[in-house]
Design a protein around this motif. Structure first.
Motif, PDB file in Angstrom:
ATOM      1  N   LEU A   5       0.960  -1.197  -0.016  1.00 25.97           N
ATOM      2  CA  LEU A   5      -0.015   0.113   0.068  1.00 25.97           C
ATOM      3  C   LEU A   5       1.060   1.236  -0.128  1.00 25.97           C
ATOM      4  O   LEU A   5       1.970   1.162   0.445  1.00 25.97           O
ATOM      5  N   THR A   6       0.266   2.322  -0.646  1.00 30.37           N
ATOM      6  CA  THR A   6       1.036   3.637  -0.419  1.00 30.37           C
ATOM      7  C   THR A   6       1.034   3.958   1.017  1.00 30.37           C
ATOM      8  O   THR A   6       0.084   3.614   1.681  1.00 30.37           O
ATOM      9  N   PRO A   7       1.611   5.010   1.550  1.00 30.88           N
ATOM     10  CA  PRO A   7       1.804   5.409   2.940  1.00 30.88           C
ATOM     11  C   PRO A   7       0.122   5.759   3.217  1.00 30.88           C
ATOM     12  O   PRO A   7      -0.354   5.601   4.297  1.00 30.88           O
ATOM     13  N   ALA A   8      -0.484   6.778   2.268  1.00 30.32           N
ATOM     14  CA  ALA A   8      -1.630   7.463   2.584  1.00 30.32           C
ATOM     15  C   ALA A   8      -2.776   6.033   2.807  1.00 30.32           C
ATOM     16  O   ALA A   8      -3.649   6.202   3.627  1.00 30.32           O
ATOM     17  N   ASP A   9      -2.680   5.115   1.851  1.00 32.65           N
ATOM     18  CA  ASP A   9      -3.588   4.044   1.765  1.00 32.65           C
ATOM     19  C   ASP A   9      -3.432   3.126   2.949  1.00 32.65           C
ATOM     20  O   ASP A   9      -4.317   2.786   3.858  1.00 32.65           O
ATOM     21  N   SER A  10      -2.124   3.057   3.327  1.00 32.73           N
ATOM     22  CA  SER A  10      -1.696   2.103   4.575  1.00 32.73           C
ATOM     23  C   SER A  10      -2.323   2.877   5.811  1.00 32.73           C
ATOM     24  O   SER A  10      -2.873   2.388   6.933  1.00 32.73           O
ATOM     25  N   LEU A  11      -2.287   4.349   5.901  1.00 32.45           N
ATOM     26  CA  LEU A  11      -2.563   5.016   7.286  1.00 32.45           C
ATOM     27  C   LEU A  11      -4.010   5.125   7.197  1.00 32.45           C
ATOM     28  O   LEU A  11      -4.607   4.642   8.226  1.00 32.45           O
ATOM     29  N   GLY A  97       1.813  10.644  15.352  1.00 34.44           N
ATOM     30  CA  GLY A  97       2.585  10.624  14.306  1.00 34.44           C
ATOM     31  C   GLY A  97       2.175  10.891  12.701  1.00 34.44           C
ATOM     32  O   GLY A  97       3.166  10.251  11.773  1.00 34.44           O
ATOM     33  N   ALA A  98       1.373  11.693  12.516  1.00 36.90           N
ATOM     34  CA  ALA A  98       1.293  11.961  11.157  1.00 36.90           C
ATOM     35  C   ALA A  98       2.296  12.390  10.431  1.00 36.90           C
ATOM     36  O   ALA A  98       2.746  12.022   9.381  1.00 36.90           O
ATOM     37  N   ALA A  99       3.236  13.414  11.063  1.00 38.09           N
ATOM     38  CA  ALA A  99       4.410  13.730  10.299  1.00 38.09           C
ATOM     39  C   ALA A  99       5.449  12.855  10.172  1.00 38.09           C
ATOM     40  O   ALA A  99       6.115  12.543   8.941  1.00 38.09           O
ATOM     41  N   ALA A 100       5.431  11.952  11.066  1.00 37.66           N
ATOM     42  CA  ALA A 100       6.285  10.536  10.642  1.00 37.66           C
ATOM     43  C   ALA A 100       6.030   9.782   9.293  1.00 37.66           C
ATOM     44  O   ALA A 100       6.710   9.252   8.799  1.00 37.66           O
ATOM     45  N   TRP A 101       4.468   9.729   9.373  1.00 37.70           N
ATOM     46  CA  TRP A 101       4.098   9.065   8.121  1.00 37.70           C
ATOM     47  C   TRP A 101       4.409   9.943   6.777  1.00 37.70           C
ATOM     48  O   TRP A 101       4.770   9.422   5.838  1.00 37.70           O
ATOM     49  N   ALA A 102       4.206  10.979   6.985  1.00 37.21           N
ATOM     50  CA  ALA A 102       4.613  12.069   5.726  1.00 37.21           C
ATOM     51  C   ALA A 102       5.958  11.892   5.514  1.00 37.21           C
ATOM     52  O   ALA A 102       6.317  12.018   4.223  1.00 37.21           O
ATOM     53  N   VAL A 103       6.978  11.945   6.259  1.00 39.80           N
ATOM     54  CA  VAL A 103       8.513  11.743   6.108  1.00 39.80           C
ATOM     55  C   VAL A 103       8.607  10.531   5.353  1.00 39.80           C
ATOM     56  O   VAL A 103       9.327  10.333   4.388  1.00 39.80           O
ATOM     57  N   SER A 104       7.958   9.525   5.716  1.00 37.08           N
ATOM     58  CA  SER A 104       7.975   8.178   5.127  1.00 37.08           C
ATOM     59  C   SER A 104       7.490   8.073   3.974  1.00 37.08           C
ATOM     60  O   SER A 104       8.148   7.177   2.850  1.00 37.08           O
ATOM     61  N   ALA A 105       6.485   8.663   3.556  1.00 42.20           N
ATOM     62  CA  ALA A 105       5.951   9.149   2.153  1.00 42.20           C
ATOM     63  C   ALA A 105       6.838   9.848   1.253  1.00 42.20           C
ATOM     64  O   ALA A 105       6.724   9.650   0.008  1.00 42.20           O
ATOM     65  N   THR A 106       7.520  10.772   1.904  1.00 46.47           N
ATOM     66  CA  THR A 106       8.306  11.618   0.909  1.00 46.47           C
ATOM     67  C   THR A 106       9.763  11.055   0.705  1.00 46.47           C
ATOM     68  O   THR A 106      10.260  11.163  -0.743  1.00 46.47           O
ATOM     69  N   ALA A 131       2.593   0.302  13.393  1.00 45.34           N
ATOM     70  CA  ALA A 131       3.092  -0.935  13.353  1.00 45.34           C
ATOM     71  C   ALA A 131       2.624  -1.459  12.118  1.00 45.34           C
ATOM     72  O   ALA A 131       2.975  -2.485  11.734  1.00 45.34           O
ATOM     73  N   ALA A 132       1.677  -0.899  11.150  1.00 45.08           N
ATOM     74  CA  ALA A 132       1.337  -1.068  10.022  1.00 45.08           C
ATOM     75  C   ALA A 132       2.269  -0.673   8.942  1.00 45.08           C
ATOM     76  O   ALA A 132       2.024  -1.210   7.683  1.00 45.08           O
ATOM     77  N   ARG A 133       3.141   0.186   9.273  1.00 39.35           N
ATOM     78  CA  ARG A 133       4.201   0.675   8.305  1.00 39.35           C
ATOM     79  C   ARG A 133       5.496   0.019   8.619  1.00 39.35           C
ATOM     80  O   ARG A 133       6.110   0.573   9.613  1.00 39.35           O
ATOM     81  N   PRO A 134       6.037  -0.653   7.687  1.00 42.14           N
ATOM     82  CA  PRO A 134       7.239  -1.287   8.157  1.00 42.14           C
ATOM     83  C   PRO A 134       8.484  -0.193   8.403  1.00 42.14           C
ATOM     84  O   PRO A 134       9.348  -0.551   9.431  1.00 42.14           O
TER      85      PRO A 134
END
Length: 331
Positions: A5-11, A97-106, A131-134
Motif C-alpha cells: 500500500l501507499t503510505p496514505a492508503d496504509s494510514l 505520528g502523522a508527520a512521521a508517516w509524511a516523512v516516510s511517504a516523501t 505497526a502497520a508501516r514497516p
C-alpha cells in the motif's frame, strides 16, 4: 518495501475501525472540542489530547489531514533539495505520528525517528498505528513537555506540525530556537488561517536569524511581501473524508480541502522555486491567471495564454502551491 500500500492508503487502513466501540456522540463531541482547540481557542496548560476517546477521535478525524498537509510541505522542500535525504527525523509535538508517516511517504527507506509529545495516550496510539508501516516500526515514542524546557538531540530533520497554536508566545520562541539549534532542516506547518500564517512568519524570521535558508514555499529568504494584516499565505491539500468527517460535518462529498501555512528551511544550500503559485489558478477562455510570489521579492499576477505554447499547457495543469515555471519549462 514489503508494504504494497501507499503510505496514505496504509494510514487509512490503520485508522479504519479505530472508533469501533466508541459511542458516536462521544466521538463527535471529542471532535468538536478538537476543532475549537486547533483553531486557536486552546488552553496552553494541559495537553489537548486527554484520553483514549480524544486520541481516537483525533486520529480518525485529523490525522489524514495533517498527513496530507505535512506531505505537501515536505514535497515542496524535497523539490528545493533534490539530492538530500534525511538520515534522522524528530517530530516535535507529533501526537499520533502523522508527520512521521509524511516523512516516510516523501523519502524512501528507514531512518531513526523520534516522536515527542506530552500526551501519553497519543503516543501509545501512534505506536499502535505505526505497526502497520514497516518503515515506522522502530520509531521512538517519547513523552516530553513541549515548551521552554525542551531539549532536542541533533538530527537531520525536525518537523513541527499544528503545534505552535497550542503554545504560549515564549514557548513558541523556545521551540523554534531549539529546533534551529538541533536540526539541519526544519519544516513547520500551521493551520491556514491569518493567525496560523502569523505564527509561521514569526518562526520563519527566527530560522533566518539562526542562519537558515528558506527552501519553500517562498522563492527567497527576504521579508514576506504580504503587507501585515492585508492577506495571508496559505495552501490547500485534498483529503479523503472518513465516515466520521461526514458524521460531524454532514454533506456527501468524498473529500475536503485542508488549508495550511508552512515554512521549510535548511542550513545547507537549497534551490527554491523561481516563483510559486500562491492562489488557486483561474482558468479563462484561452488564458490562465496565476498569482505568483517571486524572487525579488514581490507578488504578481501573470497571464499565460495560448500564445505561450507549452507554458500555457503547463499553466492549465498548475495547481495552488506549485513552483512556477515547471522545471521542464524553466530552461
Amino acid at each position: 518495501m514489503n508494504d504494497p500500500l501507499t503510505p496514505a492508503d496504509s494510514l487509512r487502513a490503520s485508522l479504519a475501525g479505530l472508533l469501533d466501540g466508541l459511542p458516536p456522540r462521544q466521538a463527535a463531541q471529542a471532535v468538536e472540542r478538537l476543532i475549537s482547540s486547533y483553531r486557536g481557542a486552546t488552553p496552553t496548560d494541559a495537553p489537548i489530547l486527554r484520553d483514549r476517546a480524544d486520541v481516537a477521535a483525533y486520529a480518525a478525524y485529523r490525522m489524514p489531514a495533517t498527513f496530507e498537509a505535512v506531505r505537501s510541505a515536505l514535497e515542496a522542500f524535497a523539490g528545493a533539495a533534490p539530492g538530500w535525504v534525511p538520515g534522522s527525523h524528530t517530530d516535535v509535538g507529533g501526537g499520533t505520528g502523522a508527520a512521521a508517516w509524511a516523512v516516510s511517504a516523501t523519502w524512501e527507506g528507514e531512518r531513526p525517528v523520534t516522536v515527542l509529545d506530552w500526551a501519553e495516550p497519543a503516543l501509545a496510539l501512534g505506536r499502535e498505528i505505526a505497526a502497520a508501516r514497516p518503515a515506522l516500526r522502530d520509531v521512538r515514542w517519547q513523552r516530553s513537555r513541549i515548551g521552554a524546557a525542551l531539549s532536542l538531540e541533533s538530527t537531520d530533520l525536525v518537523t513541527v506540525s499544528y503545534v505552535l497554536n497550542e503554545l504560549t508566545a515564549p514557548d513558541r520562541t523556545a521551540l523554534v530556537d531549539a529546533a534551529a539549534a538541533a536540526a539541519r532542516a526544519v519544516v513547520i506547518v500551521e493551520p491556514g488561517t491569518p493567525d496560523g500564517y502569523a505564527r509561521v512568519i514569526e518562526a520563519r524570521d527566527r530560522l533566518i536569524g539562526a542562519g537558515f535558508r528558506i527552501a519553500a514555499p517562498c522563492p527567497h529568504s527576504a521579508a514576506c511581501p504580504i503587507a501585515p494584516g492585508t492577506d495571508w499565505c496559505h495552501f490547500s491539500a485534498r483529503v479523503s473524508r472518513s465516515s466520521l468527517h461526514r458524521q460531524v460535518k454532514g454533506g456527501s462529498l468524498a473529500y475536503e480541502d485542508e488549508k495550511f501555512s508552512y515554512v521549510a528551511a535548511a542550513r545547507f544550500p537549497v534551490g527554491p522555486a523561481p516563483s510559486r503559485v500562491v492562489r488557486r489558478p483561474q482558468l479563462r477562455k484561452g488564458q490562465v491567471l496565476l498569482d505568483l510570489c517571486e524572487t525579488e521579492p514581490s507578488l504578481r499576477r501573470a497571464t499565460v495564454t495560448k500564445r505561450h505554447g507549452d507554458l500555457y499547457k503547463a499553466a492549465r495543469d498548475a495547481d495552488w502551491g506549485d513552483p512556477w515555471p515547471p522545471t521542464a519549462s524553466a530552461g
